[in-house]
Design an enzyme around this catalytic site. Structure first.
Site, mmCIF file in Angstrom:
data_model
loop_
_atom_site.group_PDB
_atom_site.id
_atom_site.type_symbol
_atom_site.label_atom_id
_atom_site.label_comp_id
_atom_site.label_asym_id
_atom_site.label_seq_id
_atom_site.Cartn_x
_atom_site.Cartn_y
_atom_site.Cartn_z
ATOM 1 N N ASP A 479 0.817 -1.221 0.000
ATOM 2 C CA ASP A 479 0.000 0.000 0.000
ATOM 3 C C ASP A 479 0.849 1.268 0.000
ATOM 4 O OD1 ASP A 479 -2.387 1.399 0.048
ATOM 5 O OD2 ASP A 479 -3.235 0.202 1.673
ATOM 6 N N ASP A 548 -10.730 1.925 -3.268
ATOM 7 C CA ASP A 548 -11.241 1.676 -1.917
ATOM 8 C C ASP A 548 -12.763 1.666 -1.909
ATOM 9 O OD1 ASP A 548 -8.910 1.297 -0.584
ATOM 10 O OD2 ASP A 548 -8.763 3.322 0.234
#
Ligand code: GLA
Length: 739
Positions: A479, A548
């Protein structure tokens, strides 16, 4: 022959029988662009662009006519030295502070195959017959600097890749203020511009506008690519739609700041350029040094946007994505992020794994919160050792227990970041990326590590290796959750103008080492979802967490935009809980499943808390995905109804196997109407001569009928159980099997 040179006309023709790209050398000096598009036979390329005396357009020193001005001509490599007032590809400041760059042609060479670009990801070949490369050499009479423009044409794809190499052979350094990877001029401006802008949670919207005069710029000044723009744009004919019309695509294989210029100048020529962003870029090229730009991928389709996607999907699957999972089916995963966020225990994780194994899930991913003191996003980035309060029996224990249940084990990392509240920061505040003497802005309470420093990279690698060497890890989610500000290095060794690019080069070094040392790991890149979805990351990591935002309706748009340029098997897509955590919208489990199945499938919700009925449906979805996974992940994906061209209220797409004997069609509807009109949908990509059974019912139709006449998706006869599209947020699935 893919690259043909004509000595008399000093012209070049790159062709693979499908496309042609032509340019020639004029006045022994200038590279003039002549043609790019569908293949033409004439190997002798010449400029037929009429020369006229144009007011206020300078005539270069070596031409004896007022009719010759670079300001009016289509060029291949425009610099700022000869009176072309449009955007340049290259800008230097020399040691004597002058900044005019006059380059002239200095020969060429060509070879079979394609070379790697040192330090950078690029498309690759496995056999030198797959591509041919042309190198054009340019020089400046005042400075001893060599310029190499490299063009590779692929034999089986409508693709040309370009990049630039600059070598300083002189005794003084030279500053590169700007160098893009390619520039090309079209002799008209009858184009629409297509780009994929967005933001966090709504990435890659397909936006189309008619091109008008001026400079249209798409860029990133955020350190990495960002959610806001893709390093991509397309110029399309105004009548181009999904299945027909010309499309020119431009894409950069790079994960950092980028710049794309699309300029319509005074005589309505269109200049298209893409390369490294110049906002935070100032490179000192010392004597003997070489600078390589990232690679630009230029594609041409005469079959509309879907045609472009066909080319790009196949090309990236074959010539960009690497490693064990290049051709290997990707596992169905359960990720605990939306199920638990930071609040989990070992027992909770193992109970999720227990259920997951029951449902047929193949990989469990432990997301953020397993390390340091990480109970919230304010702490511990940089401290990559297990949090024993949450996982008292160690990561090894957890991984082994997950394996015992028959699942693979995946782990989340955010290695490029540092929290101020961490051991790492206490020990090494000088590793934080920031301009010396400036205050640093926080974002999500975190900061970025200065990957341009060798010690920082070594530290990240050694921390990760301790875990990877001891814990059986099958998958990593990598990430990156903020944008860069106050860009600079605290190390006096590194010039601030180089940090942005050196950071990306540092990241690539780390990734290179990790993917080589741990070839069995499946890597998924993520940056707050799709903030670093780019071909550079795809070179190292075959899949990306698309967004997301897991709301099924939002995903129809996000996945449509993403599918324009990226293969379906690069897109992570999960079923999450309702009401959706990002949007508060409620959609059926069926709808969420159908949208998520059109990618690398997974779940991201607390499956210990769902009803028996939901469990049954999830089991069915998992079985269905397993049966069709090869088709979805490795088949040919065609958009039929583009969500953005259908008022964001409908979408349809189809996966077709290479032999066209199997296909899986999806139709999605957002809002319903009372008493609605009914509509046919025409399939795409099938074999007109094959007869297909529809959902294994007794109805069979030839491909020609399915593609030319089409079907009413509402027709209940096509389904084995009760099916209707009444109401909002509905979907239909049709499996076609030829016999
Ligand atoms: C990012 C990712 C999410 C999740 C969180 C964890 O936002 O995109 O999927 O991993 O970080 O902090």
């Amino acid at each position: 022959m893919s690259i043909i040179y004509n000595d008399k006309c000093k012209s070049f023709h790159l062709t693979n029988g499908q496309i042609s790209y032509q340019f020639s050398v004029e006045k022994e000096t200038f590279l003039i662009h002549n043609y790019w598009g569908k293949a033409i036979k004439n190997n002798i390329s010449h400029s037929d662009y009429p020369k006229r005396d144009r007011s206020h357009s300078p005539n270069p020193y070596n031409v004896n006519t007022r009719k010759y001005s670079l300001n009016n001509l289509p060029q291949e490599f425009p610099t700022n030295g000869y009176g072309d007032f449009r955007e340049t590809i290259l800008e230097h400041v020399y040691e004597d502070e002058s900044f005019i760059t006059q380059l002239s042609y200095n020969g060429y060479s060509k070879y079979k195959g394609k070379k790697k670009i040192p330090g950078l990801p690029s498309t690759y070949i496995e056999n030198e017959k797959e591509a041919d490369t042309l190198e054009i050499y340019l020089k400046d009479k005042l400075y001893d600097i060599d310029y190499t423009l490299s063009y590779t044409i692929f034999n089986d794809f409508n693709i040309i890749t370009r990049n630039v190499r600059i070598k300083n052979n002189g005794d003084y350094s030279v500053n590169i203020n700007k160098v893009l990877s390619m520039s090309v001029d079209f002799d008209h401006n009858n184009f629409d511009l297509i780009q994929l802008p967005g933001s966090w949670g709504r990435e890659r919207k397909v936006v189309r506008s008619h091109l008008t005069n001026g400079i249209h710029r798409i860029d990133s000044k955020r350190g990495t690519v960002g959610h806001e723009y893709q390093p991509f744009f397309a110029l399309v004919s105004p009548d181009t739609n999904e299945q027909s019309g010309e499309v020119y695509g431009f894409h950069l294989v790079y994960s950092g700041e980028f710049l794309a210029n699309i300029e319509v100048g005074e005589f309505e020529l269109t200049r298209a350029q893409i390369g490294i962003g110049s906002e935070h870029f100032n490179w000192e090229l010392n004597p003997g040094d070489e600078f390589n730009t990232p690679e630009a991928v230029l594609s041409y389709s005469e079959n509309g946007l879907n045609g472009l996607s066909q080319i790009k999907h196949k090309f990236y699957k074959k010539h960009l994505i690497r490693g064990k999972y290049k051709n290997k089916e990707r596992p169905i995963l359960l990720n605990n992020w939306e199920a638990t966020y930071f609040d989990f225990t070992e027992d909770k994780i193992l109970s999720l794994v227990e259920e997951a194994s029951d449902l047929g899930i193949e990989l469990f991913v432990l997301d953020d919160g397993w390390f340091g003191q990480r109970d919230s996003d304010t702490t511990s980035l940089g401290d990559w050792f297990v949090n024993r309060e949450k996982l008292p029996n160690s990561l090894e224990y957890l991984a082994k227990n997950i394996h015992k249940k028959g699942l693979k084990f995946g782990l989340w990392f955010e290695p490029e970041m540092i929290s101020k509240n961490s051991n790492l920061y206490n020990e090494h505040p000088e590793w934080l990326l920031k301009a010396s003497g400036r205050n640093e802005s926080s974002s999500r309470d975190q900061y970025i590590l200065d990957l341009s420093q060798d010690e920082v990279r070594e530290n990240i690698l050694s921390q990760l290796k301790v875990i990877l060497d001891n814990v059986p890890i099958d998958y990593i989610k990598w990430d990156y959750n903020r944008n860069t500000s106050e860009i600079g290095s605290q190390s006096s060794q590194i010039r601030d103008g180089e940090v942005s690019h050196r950071f990306i080069l540092g990241l690539y070094k780390i990734l290179d080492e990790l993917v080589t040392t741990y070839p069995n790991i499946l890597w998924e890149s993520c940056s707050g979802g799709g903030g670093r979805y780019d071909p550079g990351m795809l070179y190292y990591m075959p899949q990306t967490w698309t967004s997301d935002n897991t709301d099924a309706i939002s995903r129809l748009g996000i996945q449509t935009g993403t599918s324009l340029i990226y293969p379906i098997n690069s897109m992570g897509s999960h079923v999450s809980e309702v009401p959706n955590h990002q949007l508060n919208r409620t959609t059926s489990l069926e709808m969420r499943g159908n949208v998520a199945m059109s990618g690398n499938f997974g779940y991201e919700l607390d499956i210990t808390k769902i009803s028996a009925q939901e469990k049954e449906l999830i089991k069915k979805q998992i079985n269905f995905y397993k049966e069709n996974r090869q088709l979805i992940q490795f088949g040919n994906f065609h958009r039929i109804i583009n969500f953005y061209m259908a008022n964001e209220n409908e979408a349809a797409w189809i996966f077709v196997s290479d032999d066209k004997k199997e296909a899986l069609f999806y139709y999605f509807k957002v809002l319903d109407q009372t008493n609605p009109p009914l509509k046919r949908v025409k399939m795409v990509g099938l074999d007109p001569n094959l007869r297909y059974s529809i959902n294994s019912t007794s109805i069979c139709l030839y491909g020609d009928e399915l593609m030319n006449k089409g079907i009413f998706v509402e027709n209940e006869q096509y389904y084995n159980s009760k099916h209707n599209l009444y109401g909002d947020f509905r979907s239909s699935v049709i499996k076609l099997t030829a016999y």
